[in-house]
Design a protein around this motif. Structure first.
Motif, PDB file in Angstrom:
ATOM      1  N   VAL A  50       0.803  -1.223   0.000  1.00  0.00           N
ATOM      2  CA  VAL A  50       0.000   0.000   0.000  1.00  0.00           C
ATOM      3  C   VAL A  50       0.839   1.278   0.000  1.00  0.00           C
ATOM      4  N   THR A  51       2.065   1.228   0.547  1.00  0.00           N
ATOM      5  CA  THR A  51       2.828   2.480   0.557  1.00  0.00           C
ATOM      6  C   THR A  51       4.015   2.498  -0.404  1.00  0.00           C
ATOM      7  N   GLN A  52       4.726   1.364  -0.533  1.00  0.00           N
ATOM      8  CA  GLN A  52       5.938   1.398  -1.351  1.00  0.00           C
ATOM      9  C   GLN A  52       5.639   1.298  -2.843  1.00  0.00           C
ATOM     10  N   PRO A  94       2.936   2.314  -4.614  1.00  0.00           N
ATOM     11  CA  PRO A  94       2.527   3.590  -5.216  1.00  0.00           C
ATOM     12  C   PRO A  94       3.701   4.549  -5.388  1.00  0.00           C
ATOM     13  N   PHE A  95       4.637   4.528  -4.441  1.00  0.00           N
ATOM     14  CA  PHE A  95       5.765   5.435  -4.589  1.00  0.00           C
ATOM     15  C   PHE A  95       6.607   5.064  -5.809  1.00  0.00           C
ATOM     16  N   ALA A 139       5.502   3.688  -8.436  1.00  0.00           N
ATOM     17  CA  ALA A 139       4.720   4.151  -9.584  1.00  0.00           C
ATOM     18  C   ALA A 139       4.896   5.653  -9.782  1.00  0.00           C
ATOM     19  N   THR A 140       4.904   6.411  -8.691  1.00  0.00           N
ATOM     20  CA  THR A 140       5.131   7.856  -8.785  1.00  0.00           C
ATOM     21  C   THR A 140       6.469   8.140  -9.443  1.00  0.00           C
ATOM     22  N   GLY A 186       6.394  15.385  -6.273  1.00  0.00           N
ATOM     23  CA  GLY A 186       6.193  14.437  -5.172  1.00  0.00           C
ATOM     24  C   GLY A 186       7.490  13.731  -4.809  1.00  0.00           C
TER      25      GLY A 186
END
Lengths: 274, 312
Positions: free
Chosen positions: B43-45, B47-48, B50-51, B283
Motif C-alpha cells: 500500500v505504501t511502497q 505507489p511510490f 509508480a510515482t 512528489g
C-alpha cells in the motif's frame, strides 16, 4: 514572596488555559446564536440562544444532510481501526514477545513509511482507483487509513507488549499452556490499556484525515472533513451553522481525547514517553 | 539487550542452516509479522515506485494520448519553476516557525502545569482541547470565526478598544496559517514535555537544592538536559506532521497569497492542472526532502529507543 511564587504560576496557567480555549468557547457560543447575532459586529456576548444553527446543520430546514458523511466517517474510522489492530497485534507480538531477528530494523522500516509524504503516492493510488472503479468508495479509504496508522500502531503496541514480563509468559508455557491461552490469559490483560489507546489514536487520525478523502471520494463516500470543506467559502450568513458543524464533527475526537489524556501522550509519542 | 536471552526460539544461527526444526520455528516466529509487512509494502511502497516511474513521463491527464517519456525533463521544470521553488521555501518556513514556536510555548505551559495549583486538571483539559478539534474544523474556526474582518472575534475585540480592523488573511496570510497551526500544535508539545518533566528524578533535584542551587540553575543544569530528548521527539513528530500539512493551507487560503506549501502544490498540479508527470516529479522531490528530515528523525528515535531497551 513565597505566596507570590505559589500563586503566580497557577494564575498564569489559568490565563493560558482560558486563552487557548477561548476560540473553542466562542465557537460553541456562536453555534447557539441566530445567524444575524452570530455575524454581529461588535460581537454580542448576550444574544438570545437558539438551536437554529444545529437545525440548519442537520438539514432539518432543507439543505444537505450531514448524516451520510458522518456515517461514512464512522465506518471508515472504525473499520480501519479494526483492520489495523488485526494486522498490528501479531506483528507487535513478533517484535516484542517472541522476537524475530533484527527486530529493531523491522520497527524502523515501519516508522520510515510514516515519513513518506502522502502526496508521494497519491497520484498512482488515484489512477489505480479510477481504473479499478474504486473512486468514491469508502473501502478504499479504509485500506489507505490502515496503511496510514499501521506503523504507529505497530510501534505503540510493541512498546506496550514489551511491558509484559517475559518470565510470566515463560512460566505459563512451562506449565503447558498453549499459545492462544497464553495470549488471552497472560498477555492481553496486561497490554489491554495500551491496545485501547492504540485503537483510540488510530480512530482519531482516520476521523481527521482530509487529503485522501478529498481526492478519492466525491458524493457517495464523502467523509465528515470533506463535508466541512463545503463551508470554506461560506459567507457570514452561515456562521452559526459552520460553528455547529465544526463542533458536532469534532465531538467524537474531543470526547475520546479528554477521556484518555495520559494514554494519548504515550501513544502520540509512539510509546517512547512514559 | 534482552532480545538474545528472551527469544530462544527465534533466530536460528546462520551457520547451522538446513535443520528443518529450527527453520520451521524461525518461520513460526516470523509469520505473525508478515501480514503487516506485506500490507505496508503493497500500500505504501508500490505507489511510490509508480510515482517515480510517472515522474519520467510528460503526461497531462487531459491529453492522455500525448504521453511520452521525457527523462529528467519534469525535474528540470520543477526545479526551475518559480512557484514551486517558492513553495519549497514556504514549506520550510511554515514548518520551522510552527515547530519552534509551539515547542517554546509548549515548554512554558508544561513548566506551569508541572506545579501544583487549584484546578490543574481542568486547565490541562482546556489546554489540550485545540489539539482535539478536527483540523479542518480548526481551520474553519480561524478563517471565519476569528479572522473574518467583518464579524470575526479578533476584530470584534479590537473594535472595543478602538483598534484597527485589519483583514488578517489577506494582509498576513502566512502568519495567519502559522498562528492557527501553532494554536493546534502547542498542546501536543506541552503534553510530551509535561511527561518529560514528570519523569525527572525528584531526589536529584532535591540534592541540587540542598547544595544551594536556585530555580534557574536547576532548570539549566538538570531540567533542560533531561528534557533534551523530549524536545527532540516533539520537534520530530511535529515536523513529520506539519511538513505534510494540507488542511490548514487548503482551508484558510487555498494556497493563495504565497502560502502554498509542497503538499498543496502537488495536490494542485495533478488535481487541478492534471499534470501527472510534473506532480509526480514534485512528489519525488518532497520525498527526497523528507528523507533528510527522516534520517535525522530516525536517529533521534533510535537513541530514545536504545535507552528504553537498555533500561528494560
Amino acid at each position: 514572596m513565597s505566596a507570590v511564587r505559589r500563586t503566580v504560576p497557577g494564575l498564569l496557567a489559568w490565563l493560558a488555559g482560558t486563552g487557548f480555549f477561548l476560540p473553542i468557547a466562542w465557537m460553541a457560543l456562536t453555534s447557539f446564536h441566530s445567524e444575524t447575532d452570530a455575524a454581529a459586529n461588535p460581537p454580542s456576548f448576550t444574544a438570545a440562544l437558539t438551536l437554529e444553527g444545529y437545525r440548519e446543520f442537520f438539514g432539518l430546514s432543507g439543505g444537505a444532510s450531514p448524516w451520510p458523511a458522518l456515517i461514512n466517517s464512522t465506518v471508515a474510522s472504525l473499520a480501519s481501526t479494526l483492520l489495523v489492530l488485526l494486522l498490528a497485534l501479531p506483528a507487535a507480538y513478533a517484535l516484542s514477545v517472541n522476537r524475530v531477528r533484527k527486530w529493531t530494523d523491522v520497527l524502523f522500516f515501519f516508522l520510515s513509511t510514516k515519513m513518506l509524504p502522502v502526496v508521494a503516492g497519491l497520484l498512482p493510488v488515484y489512477l489505480f482507483a479510477r481504473d479499478a472503479g474504486l473512486l468514491d468508495n469508502i473501502w478504499l479509504l479504509v485500506v489507505l487509513y490502515t496503511s496510514m496508522n499501521l506503523p504507529i500502531a505497530v510501534w505503540m503496541m510493541q512498546s506496550f507488549l514489551a511491558e509484559v514480563p517475559v518470565a510470566v509468559i515463560e512460566a505459563a508455557r512451562v506449565d503447558g499452556a498453549p499459545l492462544p491461552v497464553v495470549l488471552t490469559r497472560v498477555v492481553a490483560p496486561i497490554a489491554l490499556p495500551g491496545i485501547a489507546a492504540t485503537a483510540l489514536i488510530c480512530f482519531i487520525f482516520s476521523w481527521n484525515e482530509l487529503l485522501f478523502a478529498r481526492v478519492l471520494t466525491g458524493v457517495v463516500a464523502e467523509t465528515a472533513p470533506v463535508f466541512l470543506t463545503g463551508f470554506i467559502t461560506s459567507q457570514g450568513l452561515f456562521l452559526a451553522k459552520v460553528c455547529a458543524a465544526s463542533l458536532v464533527i469534532s465531538l467524537p475526537v474531543l470526547a475520546a481525547g479528554f477521556a484518555a489524556q495520559d494514554k494519548l501522550v504515550q501513544g502520540l509519542s509512539l510509546g517512547a514517553v512514559k | 539487550m534482552t532480545a538474545t536471552t528472551t527469544a530462544p526460539t527465534a533466530a536460528p544461527p546462520a551457520s547451522a542452516p538446513g535443520a528443518p526444526g529450527t527453520r520451521l520455528r524461525a518461520w513460526a516466529t516470523r509469520a505473525p509479522l508478515l501480514p503487516a509487512l506485506v500490507f505496508m509494502v503493497v500500500v505504501t511502497q508500490l505507489p511510490f515506485v509508480a510515482t517515480l516511474v510517472i515522474s519520467f513521463f510528460d503526461w497531462n491527464a487531459l491529453y492522455p494520448d500525448a504521453r511520452r517519456f521525457t527523462g529528467l525533463d519534469n525535474y528540470r521544470q520543477v526545479l526551475t519553476d518559480a512557484d514551486l521553488r517558492r513553495s519549497v521555501g514556504t514549506t520550510i518556513l511554515l514548518t520551522a516557525t510552527v515547530v519552534l514556536v509551539s515547542l517554546v510555548l509548549g515548554l512554558l505551559l508544561a513548566l506551569l502545569l508541572d506545579r501544583r495549583f487549584k484546578g490543574r486538571g481542568l486547565v490541562r483539559t482546556l489546554l489540550i482541547a485545540p489539539f482535539l478539534v478536527v483540523p479542518v474544523a480548526a481551520a474553519l474556526l480561524w478563517k471565519h470565526v476569528l479572522y473574518n474582518p467583518e464579524y470575526g472575534l479578533l476584530n470584534g475585540l479590537l473594535s472595543y478598544v478602538g483598534g484597527p480592523q485589519p483583514d488578517w488573511i489577506s494582509t498576513t496570510p502566512l502568519l495567519a496559517v502559522e498562528a492557527s497551526l501553532i494554536w493546534q500544535w502547542t498542546p501536543f508539545m506541552m503534553l510530551i514535555l509535561l511527561a518529560g518533566l514528570q519523569s525527572r528524578d525528584p531526589q536529584q533535584i532535591e540534592a541540587a537544592r540542598v547544595d544551594g542551587a536556585g530555580d534557574w540553575q536547576v532548570f539549566v543544569h538538570l531540567t533542560l538536559p533531561h528534557l533534551r530528548r523530549y524536545l527532540e521527539l516533539g520537534a520530530l513528530l511535529g515536523s513529520i506532521h506539519i511538513v505534510q500539512n494540507f488542511d490548514a493551507v487548503f482551508t484558510l487560503t487555498s494556497g493563495g497569497l504565497g502560502t502554498a506549501n509542497l503538499p498543496y502544490t502537488v495536490y494542485q498540479s495533478f488535481y487541478q492542472a492534471h499534470e501527472n508527470g510534473l506532480a509526480s516529479a514534485a512528489g519525488v522531490l518532497v520525498v527526497l526532502g523528507s528523507i533528510v528530515i527522516a534520517t535525522f528523525a530516525l536517529r533521534v528515535v533510535s537513541s530514545l529507543f536504545r535507552e528504553e531497551v537498555s533500561r528494560a
